[in-house]
Design a protein around this motif. Structure first.
Motif, PDB file in Angstrom:
ATOM      1  N   LYS A   1       0.626 -22.226  24.772  1.00  0.00           N
ATOM      2  CA  LYS A   1       1.147 -20.964  25.305  1.00  0.00           C
ATOM      3  C   LYS A   1       2.296 -20.427  24.462  1.00  0.00           C
ATOM      4  O   LYS A   1       2.389 -19.216  24.213  1.00  0.00           O
ATOM      5  CB  LYS A   1       1.651 -21.165  26.740  1.00  0.00           C
ATOM      6  CG  LYS A   1       0.570 -21.134  27.806  1.00  0.00           C
ATOM      7  CD  LYS A   1       1.219 -21.267  29.181  1.00  0.00           C
ATOM      8  CE  LYS A   1       0.176 -21.243  30.293  1.00  0.00           C
ATOM      9  NZ  LYS A   1       0.808 -21.409  31.640  1.00  0.00           N
ATOM     10  N   ASN A   2       3.188 -21.337  24.024  1.00  0.00           N
ATOM     11  CA  ASN A   2       4.437 -20.902  23.411  1.00  0.00           C
ATOM     12  C   ASN A   2       4.454 -20.919  21.883  1.00  0.00           C
ATOM     13  O   ASN A   2       5.273 -20.228  21.269  1.00  0.00           O
ATOM     14  CB  ASN A   2       5.593 -21.772  23.929  1.00  0.00           C
ATOM     15  CG  ASN A   2       5.814 -21.614  25.413  1.00  0.00           C
ATOM     16  OD1 ASN A   2       6.366 -20.621  25.885  1.00  0.00           O
ATOM     17  ND2 ASN A   2       5.379 -22.607  26.192  1.00  0.00           N
ATOM     18  N   LEU A   3       3.588 -21.743  21.279  1.00  0.00           N
ATOM     19  CA  LEU A   3       3.664 -21.891  19.831  1.00  0.00           C
ATOM     20  C   LEU A   3       2.396 -21.494  19.095  1.00  0.00           C
ATOM     21  O   LEU A   3       2.372 -21.540  17.852  1.00  0.00           O
ATOM     22  CB  LEU A   3       4.017 -23.352  19.475  1.00  0.00           C
ATOM     23  CG  LEU A   3       5.402 -23.837  19.915  1.00  0.00           C
ATOM     24  CD1 LEU A   3       5.583 -25.312  19.565  1.00  0.00           C
ATOM     25  CD2 LEU A   3       6.510 -23.004  19.273  1.00  0.00           C
ATOM     26  N   ASN A   4       1.339 -21.133  19.809  1.00  0.00           N
ATOM     27  CA  ASN A   4       0.099 -20.763  19.133  1.00  0.00           C
ATOM     28  C   ASN A   4       0.327 -19.552  18.217  1.00  0.00           C
ATOM     29  O   ASN A   4       0.771 -18.490  18.659  1.00  0.00           O
ATOM     30  CB  ASN A   4      -0.984 -20.427  20.161  1.00  0.00           C
ATOM     31  CG  ASN A   4      -2.330 -20.196  19.517  1.00  0.00           C
ATOM     32  OD1 ASN A   4      -2.681 -20.855  18.551  1.00  0.00           O
ATOM     33  ND2 ASN A   4      -3.087 -19.240  20.047  1.00  0.00           N
ATOM     34  N   GLY A   5       0.088 -19.743  16.934  1.00  0.00           N
ATOM     35  CA  GLY A   5       0.283 -18.670  15.954  1.00  0.00           C
ATOM     36  C   GLY A   5       1.657 -18.658  15.328  1.00  0.00           C
ATOM     37  O   GLY A   5       1.885 -17.923  14.350  1.00  0.00           O
ATOM     38  N   ARG A   6       2.604 -19.475  15.854  1.00  0.00           N
ATOM     39  CA  ARG A   6       3.957 -19.512  15.285  1.00  0.00           C
ATOM     40  C   ARG A   6       3.914 -20.062  13.857  1.00  0.00           C
ATOM     41  O   ARG A   6       3.314 -21.109  13.603  1.00  0.00           O
ATOM     42  CB  ARG A   6       4.858 -20.393  16.173  1.00  0.00           C
ATOM     43  CG  ARG A   6       6.310 -20.504  15.710  1.00  0.00           C
ATOM     44  CD  ARG A   6       7.080 -19.212  15.955  1.00  0.00           C
ATOM     45  NE  ARG A   6       7.120 -18.877  17.374  1.00  0.00           N
ATOM     46  CZ  ARG A   6       8.062 -19.310  18.222  1.00  0.00           C
ATOM     47  NH1 ARG A   6       9.023 -20.108  17.780  1.00  0.00           N
ATOM     48  NH2 ARG A   6       8.041 -18.930  19.486  1.00  0.00           N
ATOM     49  N   ASN A   7       4.547 -19.347  12.930  1.00  0.00           N
ATOM     50  CA  ASN A   7       4.558 -19.726  11.506  1.00  0.00           C
ATOM     51  C   ASN A   7       3.141 -19.884  10.942  1.00  0.00           C
ATOM     52  O   ASN A   7       2.902 -20.688  10.030  1.00  0.00           O
ATOM     53  CB  ASN A   7       5.343 -21.023  11.289  1.00  0.00           C
ATOM     54  CG  ASN A   7       6.818 -20.867  11.612  1.00  0.00           C
ATOM     55  OD1 ASN A   7       7.383 -19.772  11.541  1.00  0.00           O
ATOM     56  ND2 ASN A   7       7.443 -21.964  11.988  1.00  0.00           N
TER      57      ASN A   7
ATOM     58  N   TRP B   1      -2.981 -26.088  18.507  1.00  0.00           N
ATOM     59  CA  TRP B   1      -3.377 -27.499  18.484  1.00  0.00           C
ATOM     60  C   TRP B   1      -2.676 -28.266  17.370  1.00  0.00           C
ATOM     61  O   TRP B   1      -2.417 -29.471  17.486  1.00  0.00           O
ATOM     62  CB  TRP B   1      -4.907 -27.635  18.358  1.00  0.00           C
ATOM     63  CG  TRP B   1      -5.506 -27.134  17.067  1.00  0.00           C
ATOM     64  CD1 TRP B   1      -5.995 -25.888  16.807  1.00  0.00           C
ATOM     65  CD2 TRP B   1      -5.689 -27.891  15.867  1.00  0.00           C
ATOM     66  NE1 TRP B   1      -6.467 -25.807  15.521  1.00  0.00           N
ATOM     67  CE2 TRP B   1      -6.308 -27.037  14.917  1.00  0.00           C
ATOM     68  CE3 TRP B   1      -5.408 -29.196  15.496  1.00  0.00           C
ATOM     69  CZ2 TRP B   1      -6.614 -27.442  13.631  1.00  0.00           C
ATOM     70  CZ3 TRP B   1      -5.729 -29.619  14.208  1.00  0.00           C
ATOM     71  CH2 TRP B   1      -6.324 -28.746  13.290  1.00  0.00           C
ATOM     72  N   ARG B   2      -2.313 -27.556  16.283  1.00  0.00           N
ATOM     73  CA  ARG B   2      -1.579 -28.210  15.194  1.00  0.00           C
ATOM     74  C   ARG B   2      -0.149 -28.541  15.624  1.00  0.00           C
ATOM     75  O   ARG B   2       0.375 -29.619  15.311  1.00  0.00           O
ATOM     76  CB  ARG B   2      -1.562 -27.322  13.956  1.00  0.00           C
ATOM     77  CG  ARG B   2      -2.943 -27.103  13.327  1.00  0.00           C
ATOM     78  CD  ARG B   2      -2.836 -26.316  12.029  1.00  0.00           C
ATOM     79  NE  ARG B   2      -4.138 -26.014  11.449  1.00  0.00           N
ATOM     80  CZ  ARG B   2      -4.832 -26.857  10.687  1.00  0.00           C
ATOM     81  NH1 ARG B   2      -4.326 -28.049  10.404  1.00  0.00           N
ATOM     82  NH2 ARG B   2      -6.016 -26.513  10.193  1.00  0.00           N
ATOM     83  N   TRP B   3       0.467 -27.629  16.334  1.00  0.00           N
ATOM     84  CA  TRP B   3       1.823 -27.873  16.826  1.00  0.00           C
ATOM     85  C   TRP B   3       1.864 -29.076  17.774  1.00  0.00           C
ATOM     86  O   TRP B   3       2.860 -29.792  17.855  1.00  0.00           O
ATOM     87  CB  TRP B   3       2.363 -26.631  17.542  1.00  0.00           C
ATOM     88  CG  TRP B   3       2.856 -25.563  16.624  1.00  0.00           C
ATOM     89  CD1 TRP B   3       2.262 -24.368  16.345  1.00  0.00           C
ATOM     90  CD2 TRP B   3       4.057 -25.609  15.855  1.00  0.00           C
ATOM     91  NE1 TRP B   3       3.013 -23.646  15.443  1.00  0.00           N
ATOM     92  CE2 TRP B   3       4.129 -24.386  15.122  1.00  0.00           C
ATOM     93  CE3 TRP B   3       5.076 -26.537  15.692  1.00  0.00           C
ATOM     94  CZ2 TRP B   3       5.181 -24.091  14.268  1.00  0.00           C
ATOM     95  CZ3 TRP B   3       6.129 -26.235  14.832  1.00  0.00           C
ATOM     96  CH2 TRP B   3       6.168 -25.025  14.140  1.00  0.00           C
ATOM     97  N   ASN B   4       0.770 -29.307  18.483  1.00  0.00           N
ATOM     98  CA  ASN B   4       0.720 -30.423  19.420  1.00  0.00           C
ATOM     99  C   ASN B   4       0.861 -31.768  18.699  1.00  0.00           C
ATOM    100  O   ASN B   4       1.586 -32.663  19.141  1.00  0.00           O
ATOM    101  CB  ASN B   4      -0.605 -30.387  20.187  1.00  0.00           C
ATOM    102  CG  ASN B   4      -0.662 -31.416  21.289  1.00  0.00           C
ATOM    103  OD1 ASN B   4       0.229 -31.509  22.121  1.00  0.00           O
ATOM    104  ND2 ASN B   4      -1.718 -32.208  21.304  1.00  0.00           N
ATOM    105  N   PHE B   5       0.195 -31.904  17.552  1.00  0.00           N
ATOM    106  CA  PHE B   5       0.307 -33.143  16.777  1.00  0.00           C
ATOM    107  C   PHE B   5       1.735 -33.330  16.250  1.00  0.00           C
ATOM    108  O   PHE B   5       2.244 -34.459  16.211  1.00  0.00           O
ATOM    109  CB  PHE B   5      -0.682 -33.120  15.602  1.00  0.00           C
ATOM    110  CG  PHE B   5      -2.108 -33.371  16.001  1.00  0.00           C
ATOM    111  CD1 PHE B   5      -2.511 -34.615  16.463  1.00  0.00           C
ATOM    112  CD2 PHE B   5      -3.061 -32.359  15.909  1.00  0.00           C
ATOM    113  CE1 PHE B   5      -3.834 -34.844  16.816  1.00  0.00           C
ATOM    114  CE2 PHE B   5      -4.385 -32.590  16.261  1.00  0.00           C
ATOM    115  CZ  PHE B   5      -4.775 -33.832  16.727  1.00  0.00           C
ATOM    116  N   ILE B   6       2.367 -32.240  15.857  1.00  0.00           N
ATOM    117  CA  ILE B   6       3.750 -32.323  15.361  1.00  0.00           C
ATOM    118  C   ILE B   6       4.690 -32.761  16.475  1.00  0.00           C
ATOM    119  O   ILE B   6       5.581 -33.605  16.279  1.00  0.00           O
ATOM    120  CB  ILE B   6       4.193 -30.959  14.782  1.00  0.00           C
ATOM    121  CG1 ILE B   6       3.332 -30.609  13.563  1.00  0.00           C
ATOM    122  CG2 ILE B   6       5.671 -30.978  14.411  1.00  0.00           C
ATOM    123  CD1 ILE B   6       3.538 -29.195  13.049  1.00  0.00           C
TER     124      ILE B   6
END
Length: 619
Positions: free
Chosen positions: A282-288, A293-298
């Motif tokens: 919700k909050n980071l999809n498309g950020r940078n 799903w990539r932010w989730n692994f980070i």
């Protein structure tokens, strides 16, 4: 002596910091004396052996709890005599028939966290172990399963489309994790009980954290497959290593509840993976320019690194090779004394890594064969790992044919089943430990597990029935701490055998899970895995039946050692009551005394009673 803020700070912060080498590295604790009877005049840590103002030395706590003889070996003073001539058939199901005498059993109240009337010093030790080992293992398995289950969440949150994962790509990626898991366990056949696990486990945590981070930047399915192999490789040893450590510190009727703490991490990992993915998407999809799903692994990487660092200072090692900075010297001695009472052999790092004699003994024993088959049924009795519930949620459509639930909603709903799993796990652990019936705890879980999988195998049922069946899916895993706790108990008398058998059973079960997941849960058949649900139900039934085979072998072994637990068995149809037999022998001695020399009578008296010559004042 009451607890004060200053004494608490000293015990929790100052003393632990002093035990670190260079103020950073935990080292092996070397005690001046290991025999607790020699610490009578030890006063340097007396304040640390008080929990709530209770006076007395650790020796008094040990003598009160364990009733040890001066040579350090336990000797039961009062025996309970049991006649086996009219033993009822249902006694077969009394798992603790030869383990706990009636006097001890009455002190173990089902509502108490601690078993029996133990001292306050021992309660303090158990609480410390629950925090340092059981609670930390929960955190470790939480991040381990967070890193494992996030693949399924990422798959339904855009990874499938981003990396072009079609056909059975998901199950093949899952299998790479399993293969890495198996490969890394092979060395542990020889070294599990010969290396400091307090160093190894946190190091592995840090390594798989880096592999998790790499998945967030993967650009192809082949890259994900390679990274999942290494995640599985570094995670592999931790599962059996924690189970082994529980068996090093806890008694047979304590270990399942603590092992359940470890499995709490599994369910919390599945539960929080969905919640984290939902929030992150919700909050980071498309950020940078990066997908959610990539932010989730980070995010998972950051959590894993923190937990891994904590592990270096939290894990205590084992009682014989203790590295804990939080346990006092006297608490380490008490932990060793508890091992002796439970008849658990201590680890010896100096033993050979490979011994032909040890392997011959293991191969020709029933344990490795019976428990390995048992563990196969344990690993294959659940459908949770296939991600079938998530895939079913994503397949649901509304009246207009559109997907019923958004991606964040699917991730949120995925939290329901592991949430219920925590309840199942707690109930199962309490049944096993507090009612001294591990077989009934397994039976309880697998009956519901079979019901759920049969409903899903039928499939053409009302949607409400499917919801009910999926809500039962974590019942399959709820018995895992019971099984591993029981194996710890079965193998407790030989530390090398325990390490090898636990590793072997884990490897064998892992190997089976690799090919069974491909055969019975191909992604193209999702979400109706007819073969998978049928296979899981069949394994659950086999698990129930095999548990009674394990019970039979287990009780045969324990019957041979009943006297160690204060129970003397005899058969009145062919034997004289042991007490009457000894009394008759003593009467014969007294008669002989009147007609022979005192020396001959004394020698025979000592032979009958087992007393030492210097203990006799006169006969």
């Amino acid at each position: 002596m009451s607890i004060t803020v200053s004494s608490l700070i000293k015990e929790i912060i100052i003393d632990p910091w002093k035990r670190l080498k260079f103020g950073i590295i935990p080292v092996r604790r070397v005690l001046e004396e290991d025999d607790f009877l020699n610490i009578r005049n030890t006063e340097s840590e007396s304040s640390q052996d008080e929990w709530d103002g209770n006076k007395g030395t650790l020796q008094e706590a040990l003598e009160e709890t364990l009733d040890f003889e001066p040579d350090g070996e336990q000797e039961v003073k009062e025996y309970e005599y049991r006649d086996q001539s009219n033993r009822p058939w249902w006694k077969f199901f009394d798992e603790q028939e030869y383990r706990i005498n009636q006097k001890k059993d009455k002190t173990n109240h089902w509502y108490s966290w601690f078993n029996g009337s133990i001292s306050r010093q021992e309660k303090k030790l158990i609480i410390k172990l629950d925090v340092l080992l059981a609670f930390y293992s929960c955190m470790s398995y939480w991040v381990k399963y967070l890193d494992s289950s996030n693949l399924n969440n990422a798959y339904v949150s855009g990874m499938k489309e981003s990396l072009g994962m079609h056909g059975n790509a998901l199950v093949h990626v899952q299998n790479m994790f399993s293969i890495g898991n198996i490969v890394s366990q092979l060395p542990f056949l020889f070294v599990l009980n010969k290396i400091p696990l307090n160093y190894l486990l946190p190091t592995l945590d840090l390594c798989w954290s880096l592999m998790t981070l790499g998945q967030g930047f993967a650009q192809s399915t082949s890259a994900i497959r390679a990274l999942r192999f290494f995640v599985g490789f570094f995670e592999g040893p931790s599962y059996l290593a924690f189970q082994y450590l529980f068996g090093c510190f806890y008694k047979h009727d304590e270990v399942v509840r603590r092992s359940a703490f470890y499995y709490f991490g599994q369910y919390i990992g599945i539960l929080s993976a969905g919640g984290i993915q939902s929030v992150v998407y919700k909050n980071l999809n498309g950020r940078n320019g990066m997908a959610g799903w990539r932010w989730n692994f980070i995010f998972d990487f950051i959590i894993s690194i923190i937990v891994g660092i904590i592990g270096f200072y939290c894990l205590p090692g084992d009682p014989q090779n203790c590295y804990s900075i939080f346990l006092t010297d006297n608490e380490i001695r008490l932990a060793r004394a508890r091992l002796k009472e439970n008849r658990t052999e201590a680890n010896n790092f100096r033993k050979k890594v490979f011994s032909v004699e040890v392997w011959k003994k293991i191969i020709f024993d029933w344990k490795i064969w019976i428990v390995s088959i048992w563990d196969i049924f344990c690993w294959d009795n659940s459908n949770v790992g296939s991600g079938c519930y998530l895939l079913w949620l994503k397949s649901l459509t509304n009246s207009s044919g559109d997907q019923r639930y958004s991606i964040p909603k699917v991730n949120s709903l995925s939290m329901i089943t592991p949430g219920l799993g925590l309840i199942y796990l707690t109930t199962t652990a309490l049944i096993a430990d507090k009612f001294h019936s591990r077989w009934s705890a397994i039976l309880f879980t697998q009956i519901f597990n079979i019901i759920g999988n049969v409903i899903l195998a039928v499939w053409n049922v009302p949607e409400g029935a499917k919801w009910f069946a999926f809500m039962l899916q974590c019942m399959g895993w709820a018995m895992a701490p019971v099984l591993y706790g029981w194996v710890n108990d079965i193998c407790r008398r030989d530390s090398e055998s325990r390490a090898i058998i636990m590793t072997t059973m884990n490897i064998v079960a892992s190997v089976f899970s690799v090919w069974t997941s491909v055969v019975f849960y191909p992604t193209i058949e999702a979400p109706r895995y007819l073969k998978g649900y049928s296979f899981a139900a069949a394994n659950a039934l086999a698990l129930i039946l095999w548990t009674f085979i394990v019970l039979w072998f287990y009780k045969n072994d324990e019957r041979k050692h009943a006297k160690e637990n204060g129970i003397i068995l005899y058969n009145s149809s062919i034997d004289v009551h042991p007490e009457k037999q000894q009394h008759q022998q003593l009467r014969d001695i007294h008669r002989k005394e009147r007609s022979s020399s005192c020396t001959e009578a004394t020698e025979e008296y000592l032979h009958v009673t087992g007393e030492k010559d210097d203990e006799i004042i006169g006969v």
